[in-house]
Structure formats: structure tokens, C-alpha cells
Design a protein around this motif. Structure first.
Motif, PDB file in Angstrom:
ATOM      1  N   HIS A 185      -4.131   3.804  -7.763  1.00  0.00           N
ATOM      2  CA  HIS A 185      -2.589   3.673  -8.305  1.00  0.00           C
ATOM      3  C   HIS A 185      -1.971   4.670  -7.601  1.00  0.00           C
ATOM      4  CE1 HIS A 185      -3.734   0.897 -11.285  1.00  0.00           C
ATOM      5  NE2 HIS A 185      -4.708   1.675 -11.521  1.00  0.00           N
ATOM      6  N   GLY A 186      -0.933   4.340  -6.702  1.00  0.00           N
ATOM      7  CA  GLY A 186      -0.142   5.253  -5.744  1.00  0.00           C
ATOM      8  C   GLY A 186       0.742   5.938  -6.901  1.00  0.00           C
ATOM      9  N   VAL A 187       1.677   7.008  -6.575  1.00  0.00           N
ATOM     10  CA  VAL A 187       2.680   7.554  -7.266  1.00  0.00           C
ATOM     11  C   VAL A 187       3.832   6.878  -7.084  1.00  0.00           C
ATOM     12  CG1 VAL A 187       1.301   9.614  -6.994  1.00  0.00           C
ATOM     13  CG2 VAL A 187       3.008   9.356  -5.448  1.00  0.00           C
TER      14      VAL A 187
ATOM     15  N   TYR B 176       0.834   1.079  -6.328  1.00  0.00           N
ATOM     16  CA  TYR B 176       0.062   0.308  -5.316  1.00  0.00           C
ATOM     17  C   TYR B 176      -1.105   1.300  -4.633  1.00  0.00           C
ATOM     18  CZ  TYR B 176       3.320  -3.710  -5.268  1.00  0.00           C
ATOM     19  OH  TYR B 176       4.156  -4.592  -5.861  1.00  0.00           O
ATOM     20  N   PRO B 177      -2.195   0.563  -4.402  1.00  0.00           N
ATOM     21  CA  PRO B 177      -3.313   1.532  -3.889  1.00  0.00           C
ATOM     22  C   PRO B 177      -2.935   2.434  -2.716  1.00  0.00           C
ATOM     23  CG  PRO B 177      -4.160  -0.830  -3.971  1.00  0.00           C
ATOM     24  CD  PRO B 177      -2.404  -0.641  -4.356  1.00  0.00           C
ATOM     25  N   MET B 178      -3.381   3.579  -2.826  1.00  0.00           N
ATOM     26  CA  MET B 178      -3.437   4.726  -1.554  1.00  0.00           C
ATOM     27  C   MET B 178      -4.345   4.501  -0.550  1.00  0.00           C
ATOM     28  SD  MET B 178      -1.815   7.393  -0.546  1.00  0.00           S
ATOM     29  CE  MET B 178      -0.650   7.825  -2.062  1.00  0.00           C
TER      30      MET B 178
ATOM     31  N   ARG C 240       0.926  -1.170  -0.046  1.00  0.00           N
ATOM     32  CA  ARG C 240       0.234   0.082  -0.146  1.00  0.00           C
ATOM     33  C   ARG C 240       0.989   1.269  -0.019  1.00  0.00           C
ATOM     34  NH1 ARG C 240      -3.377  -3.307  -0.786  1.00  0.00           N
ATOM     35  NH2 ARG C 240      -5.269  -3.695   0.443  1.00  0.00           N
ATOM     36  N   GLU C 241       0.465   2.367  -0.533  1.00  0.00           N
ATOM     37  CA  GLU C 241       1.082   3.555  -0.260  1.00  0.00           C
ATOM     38  C   GLU C 241       0.247   4.580   0.667  1.00  0.00           C
ATOM     39  OE1 GLU C 241       2.277   5.266  -3.994  1.00  0.00           O
ATOM     40  OE2 GLU C 241       2.745   3.140  -4.620  1.00  0.00           O
TER      41      GLU C 241
END
Length: 686
Positions: A543-545, A549-551, A476-477
Motif C-alpha cells: 500500500h503506497g502513501v 497502490y503498490p509501491m 503503482r507508486e
């Protein structure tokens, strides 16, 4: 095959380490009693119990096989179980329907880890057992040393009732039954009685006296007779040994050689004489909402059968069951209590390996099979509607080793899923799920051999080849500081354009996954566009930066913005929100979080240092330790990325004595070096 009353039936679970000679021992008994007309060999792939193509190819047992033998007016149902720990579920299901166990131990090496596990299973279940020292004719085999190791490890209640006769250079020529004081040798497939060698008579008398001393402790009357010097008759000694074995005060030991058949008859006789019949086993108890109901093993009772094993092939499903009460007859209709469905019993069979023989009835205590049941699965109970019951199911250990599975040829995903669902009917110890986050299909089982066998069956039975790989870790982010940004989406291409403009604050939200708020004054962004802004952020958070991965843990606050009377719409503000997200999140000190698993590891004390050291190497944190009956329970938290191969490592480190369970606990910030690797891997895969 004849019909037998319940007191003349013996259901015995044959257990032990892989390669200790279980299947070969049963093969010898089948041949010598005339069930088969030739002695099969594992190396040749023609044994009765290892009949599955995978077993023949790999040369070891994978599933439980039933092998009934008629001997001395008794019917002995041998349940030959696998010795490799990946298939312990097969042992559990077989032991569920057996009243006793026979643990096979090789004369060359003596007891091993598999011996310990089999002993513990039987002890935990409170079921009588015997030992069989196998391969006594092989070079470097040492019967006396193996017997001594058994007595040292499991107590002096381990009592030899059969001993081998050696001649010359330790050639095995026969055996002596110390209970009835008779010796035998084999001439081909025939057993021939011979005189007991003079030099062995003192040893026979010594062992028989020890058996008499053991049974004297069963009652005061026997004790008085023993101290009075009164000799027990053979019948009294057999009856005493049966009672002692039933109470686990005496553990009979036999021996033999499968190739020559030496000891096979004596072992069969010992099983018939000393092991309990189904009506002497534990009474089945059903716990209901109001009461406890006992289901006695009564031939005249209401029919009740427990399904302990299922096989499936191109012809359909085959359900193996034990009749717990009454008798099951062809064309009978029984109720599956779990499904609340009627099952018509069509063709009934007795099974010997893969050979089936149709019968009209399976009597109380016996084991049989039925084909083409519509709803019944392993662990189901079949009973009459007048007394619907649901017997206690076999408890299987949860899967502990997972791999991502995918077909080698694209487009075969449905074929893989269909095949695995069919195989799950046979094997309840593996699971198959699709991870909605990583979009991987995850196959979980008891170890690498287990999963390899499943993949081989997919190819041979369903014609689909698959590949296994390490599953993607669901990282995760999140962000660690607050930022204020704006996003403007403006597009003009003739006619109506698109215009959306938002100003937003992004900040950490430790209380949950996501929170959206709006703090706008004066209607700079009309309320009807607020849901579009929220939807844009939610979609962007998938979508994380850093690595895609998911934020999570994000609070998004809409503070200001602007709109156009004609060009503004929901899509425009959704795009503006996404632009704000892409601009703001990199400035908010984003970090990668990794999933943490909670683990309980069960090991003997002697492996404590190695196991704790290994957990520390995996970046684990020891939370505590609790003593258990046979070792220690270690409680720890370990990153999920570090335990994908833990089942194999723990088994290797503890020689198969260790086990563990794990479950997802939470997400924690990943260390910098881990974050760098995750980001680098994601960039390499783009």
C-alpha cells in the motif's frame, strides 16, 4: 433425412450484416421445401435458426445455427451466422467447416460493412461465394442499384444469374433464371413456371451471353467455341459456372423475397449447381514434427471429425462436428488427440435449429452432432487410434473489451464463476480472470453487446444476476529521491514488552521491483532480525502513501538500529520497519505511475485522421504506421486508463471496419492532473 454421398452435400456459410435478411431467407427455404409447416418470422420469435431465448428476445442472431435442406438430390447444410460484429467468432467457426459462402445483401441499401467483412473472410480463405440480394419486394428496394454497387465494389466477376420480374408499381411477381432461361412465380408455397416477359428477353440474352463469355475464359477449347459463335448448352454453362465459381473467377448473384418465397428455389438450385461439395474444398493438412500429413475428404478413409461448435444446457453438452474423412457411426469409439482420451460416440443427431433427429451415421462431408462427450471441446479433432490426427483449429480474434463483473448479491461469486466456465464451453471468444492485484473479476469479450448477452445468459440459465463496471486501473507508486529515516516500535504492557528500532535509507531502484540490503556494523540489529525487517517493508509496500497502490522500484537499506535482549523479537522489528516506511516514503517525493499499453490499430486509409486524433486525445503516442493490404496499421502507446471503451469507440468511428490489439508494455509516471484525480478518487472511496 436421407444419407447423401459426399458429392451431393453442400456446406454453405450464410454471412452478411445484421438485419440483412439471412435468417429470413433460410426460413423461407425451409418452409418451401417442406422442412417446416409454417413460415416463421423474426418479429414473432418463431424462426428455426433463432431459437435461443436471447435471440428471440433481442430479435437478432447470436450464435451459428445449422439448417439442412434436401433439394434436387442434394443436401444443403446452411450455417446461419450472426451479423453483429460482437459475434464474429461464430462466423469464423462456421466458415471453418464450410466450402463456400453466401453473402446476403439487402436490396434497399446494397453492400455494407458486414458485406465487406464477409467478402474479405471468404477471399482470405480462398473459398467460393455467392451473393443474394434480399428483400427485393420491400418499398424503396432497388435491385439494379444494389447489383451495380456490388459489381463496382467487388469487380465485374460478380455475375447475376437470377433477375426479378416487376410489374406495375414495381411489384415483384417472379424471377428469371438466366442460365436455363426459365421464369417462375409463386402461388402460395408452390413454384409455377411462367413465360419470360417479351420486354425482358433481351436482358436475359445479354446476361446469358455475359456468362458464356466468362466461362469461355476458363479454357482455350471453350474460348475457340465461343469465338466461333457456337452456343453452349445449359449443361455446359452450368459446368463452366461451377468451375468459374470454384476458382473465384465468377461470383453468382441471386435474389429473392423471403415473405413470398420468390427466388428461394432458384437460389437453392444455384447452390447445388455452382457451389463446391466437401471433396472439392481444400484438403486438410496437419503439420507434425517431421512432416505434413494430408487428410483427404475420402468416404472410404479412416474416420476423422472436427468439432466446430459446442452448446451446453441443463441436459448436458452438445458437440457439433463435420466429418472430414470416412464416416462417424453410433457406438463408435474415437480418440480426442488433444486430450489423448477415448470418446464413446453414443447418440448421433442431425440438427435443424434446436430440433434434433437421431441417426445411425453421419457420412463424409456432412455435419452432425453428438451429445455428452466427456473431454471434447470446440476445435478438437476426433479420429481413430490407428491414425490420431489434430486438425488445424479455428483462429479466434482476442477479446478487446473488458469489464469488472460482480454478482448483485454477495456470496454468489462461485455461482458466477461456475456459470461463466460453462458458457466458455460454448463461446471461446470471451475470457474470465480474477485480477490478484485489484481482486476484481474481469470479463473480456468482443464488445458491449457480447458481454451483455453473457450476463443475460448467467441470469436465465444459472439464476445469478450480475453487474458490470469499469475495471480498476492497477496504478503503482514509486519514490524519486533518497531519504534516511528511523522507525521505533516500543510497547510495554506487563511481562515481556516489544522493542524494535531501525534506521533505514529508502531510495529509487530502477532495476527492479524491490531490493533489500543491510549495512550494519557492530551488530546493532542482530542478523536473525534482518528477514523480519525485510518482511515488514515488503508488507508495507503493498500500500503506497499517496493512493494506496503498490509501491515499486524501491531499495531499502538497513543502516543501524538497536535491540533489547528480552523485549526484541521478529514482530517488533517488522513493526519498526513499517513505521520507518510510513515516515520516510512521504518525504521521498512519491509519485503515481500508470500502466501503458502497446496498441496496433488496423483501419482503412480514409479513417486515418480521425483515429490518430482520437489516440492523441487519449494521451497516446504514435510510434509508427505501416501500410497493409486494405489500409494502415497504426502502432501507438496509450495509457491503459484511456482505452477501456476503445473497442466501442473505434467501431463507431470506423463503422465497424477498424480493429485493434493491445498488451501491457510498462509503467510510466502519470501526469500531475492524473495523479491528482487518482488521489482524490482514492480518498473519496475510503
Amino acid at each position: 433425412m436421407n444419407t447423401y454421398s459426399v458429392d451431393k452435400i453442400r456446406n454453405i456459410c450464410v454471412m452478411g450484416h445484421g438485419g440483412d435478411g439471412k435468417t429470413s431467407m433460410i426460413e423461407s427455404m425451409l418452409y418451401l421445401t417442406g422442412v417446416t409447416d409454417r413460415l416463421g418470422k423474426i418479429a414473432d420469435g418463431n424462426t428455426v435458426c433463432d431459437s435461443d431465448p436471447e435471440e428471440i428476445r433481442r430479435k437478432f442472431s447470436i450464435s451459428t445455427a445449422v439448417a439442412p435442406i434436401e433439394f434436387n438430390d442434394c443436401k444443403v447444410n446452411f450455417l446461419d451466422t450472426p451479423g453483429f460484429f460482437d459475434f464474429e467468432g461464430e462466423v469464423a467457426s462456421a466458415l471453418r467447416v464450410c466450402e463456400s459462402g453466401l453473402i446476403v445483401v439487402p436490396g434497399k441499401t446494397g453492400p455494407s460493412v458486414g458485406t465487406e467483412k464477409a467478402w474479405k473472410r471468404l477471399a482470405d480463405a480462398g473459398k467460393p461465394c455467392m451473393f443474394y440480394i434480399s428483400k427485393i419486394d420491400e418499398e424503396h428496394s432497388d435491385y439494379k442499384t444494389s447489383l451495380h454497387k456490388l459489381q463496382k465494389q467487388f469487380g465485374m466477376e460478380v455475375a447475376p444469374i437470377v433477375i426479378p420480374i416487376f410489374e406495375g408499381n414495381r411489384e415483384t411477381v417472379g424471377i428469371i433464371d438466366c442460365v436455363i432461361r426459365k421464369a417462375y412465380k409463386m402461388e402460395g408455397s408452390k413454384r409455377v413456371e411462367i413465360p419470360i416477359p417479351d420486354d425482358m428477353m433481351p436482358r436475359v440474352d445479354q446476361l446469358r451471353n455475359a456468362l458464356c463469355e466468362n466461362i469461355a475464359e476458363l479454357s482455350e477449347e471453350l474460348m475457340d467455341r465461343y469465338f466461333a459463335g457456337e452456343e453452349f448448352s445449359d449443361e455446359e454453362l452450368i459446368a463452366g459456372l461451377r468451375q468459374g465459381a470454384l476458382e473465384r473467377l465468377i461470383i453468382p448473384v441471386c435474389c429473392g423475397a423471403s415473405v413470398t418465397g420468390i427466388g428461394s428455389y432458384a437460389t437453392l438450385k444455384a447452390i447445388c449447381d455452382y457451389m463446391p461439395s466437401p471433396d472439392q474444398g481444400e484438403t486438410e493438412v496437419i503439420e507434425t514434427d517431421d512432416d505434413l500429413i494430408e487428410v483427404a475428404c475420402n468416404p472410404n478413409g479412416t474416420p476423422c471429425a472436427f468439432v466446430f461448435k459446442t452448446t451446453a444446457d441443463q441436459y448436458g453438452r452438445f458437440s457439433y462436428f463435420k466429418v472430414v474423412a470416412g464416416s462417424v457411426k453410433a457406438d463408435m469409439t474415437l480418440l480426442n488427440h488433444r486430450m489423448d482420451a477415448q470418446e464413446k460416440i453414443g447418440h448421433l443427431y442431425t440438427v435443424c435449429g434446436k430440433k434434433t433427429t437421431e441417426v445411425k451415421e453421419i457420412t463424409c462431408g456432412d455435419i452432425g452432432a453428438v451429445s455428452k462427450l466427456a473431454t471434447t471441446k470446440t476445435n478438437d479433432t476426433l479420429s481413430m487410434t490407428v491414425r490420431p490426427v489434430n486438425l488445424e483449429p479455428t483462429v479466434f480474434a482476442p477479446p478487446c473489451y473488458s469489464q469488472a463483473i460482480r454478482p448483485k448479491t454477495k456470496g454468489n461469486e462461485e455461482k458466477v464463476a461456475s456459470g461463466l466456465n460453462r458458457l466458455a464451453d460454448e463461446d471461446p471468444t470471451f475470457s474470465f480472470v480474477i485480477n490478484n492485484e485489484t481482486h476484481e473479476s474481469i470479463l473480456s469479450g468482443m464488445g458491449d453487446i457480447h458481454l451483455d448477452v453473457i450476463c443475460s445468459k448467467l441470469k436465465s440459465r444459472f439464476g445469478v444476476e450480475v453487474e458490470l463496471s469499469k475495471p480498476i486501473v492497477p496504478y503503482r507508486e514509486k519514490i524519486r529521491k533518497k531519504v534516511s529515516v528511523e522507525g521505533k516500535h516500543k510497547k510495554q504492557s506487563g511481562g515481556h514488552g516489544q522493542y524494535g528500532h531501525v534506521k533505514m535509507d529508502f531510495e529509487p531502484y530502477p532495476e527492479g521491483e524491490f531490493q533489500f540490503e543491510e549495512k550494519i556494523f557492530g551488530g546493532s540489529v542482530p542478523k536473525n532480525f534482518h528477514p523480519a525487517v525485510e518482511k515488514g517493508i515488503r508488507e508495507a509496500m503493498e500500500h503506497g502513501v499517496l493512493a494506496g497502490y503498490p509501491m515499486v522500484g524501491l531499495r531499502a537499506v538497513l543502516t543501524d538500529g538497536s535491540y533489547h535482549d528480552v523485549d526484541s523479537n521478529e514482530l517488533s522489528f517488522k513493526m519498526a520497519a513499517k513505521l520507518a516506511y510510513k515516515a520516510g516514503i512521504p518525504q521521498a517525493n512519491p509519485v503515481i505511475m500508470e500502466p501503458i499499453s502497446s496498441m496496433k490499430v488496423y483501419i482503412p486509409d480514409s479513417y486515418m485522421g480521425d483515429v490518430i486524433g482520437d489516440i492523441n486525445k487519449r494521451r497516446g503516442r504514435i510510434l509508427g504506421m505501416n501500410p497493409t493490404d486494405d489500409g494502415q496499421e497504426i502502432i501507438a502507446e496509450v495509457p491503459m486508463a484511456e482505452i477501456s471503451d476503445y473497442a466501442i469507440t473505434l467501431r463507431s468511428m470506423t463503422q465497424g471496419r477498424g480493429s485493434f490489439v493491445s498488451s501491457f508494455e510498462r509503467y510510466d509516471d502519470a501526469p500531475p492532473q492524473v495523479q491528482e484525480k487518482v488521489i482524490a478518487d482514492s480518498q473519496a472511496n475510503e
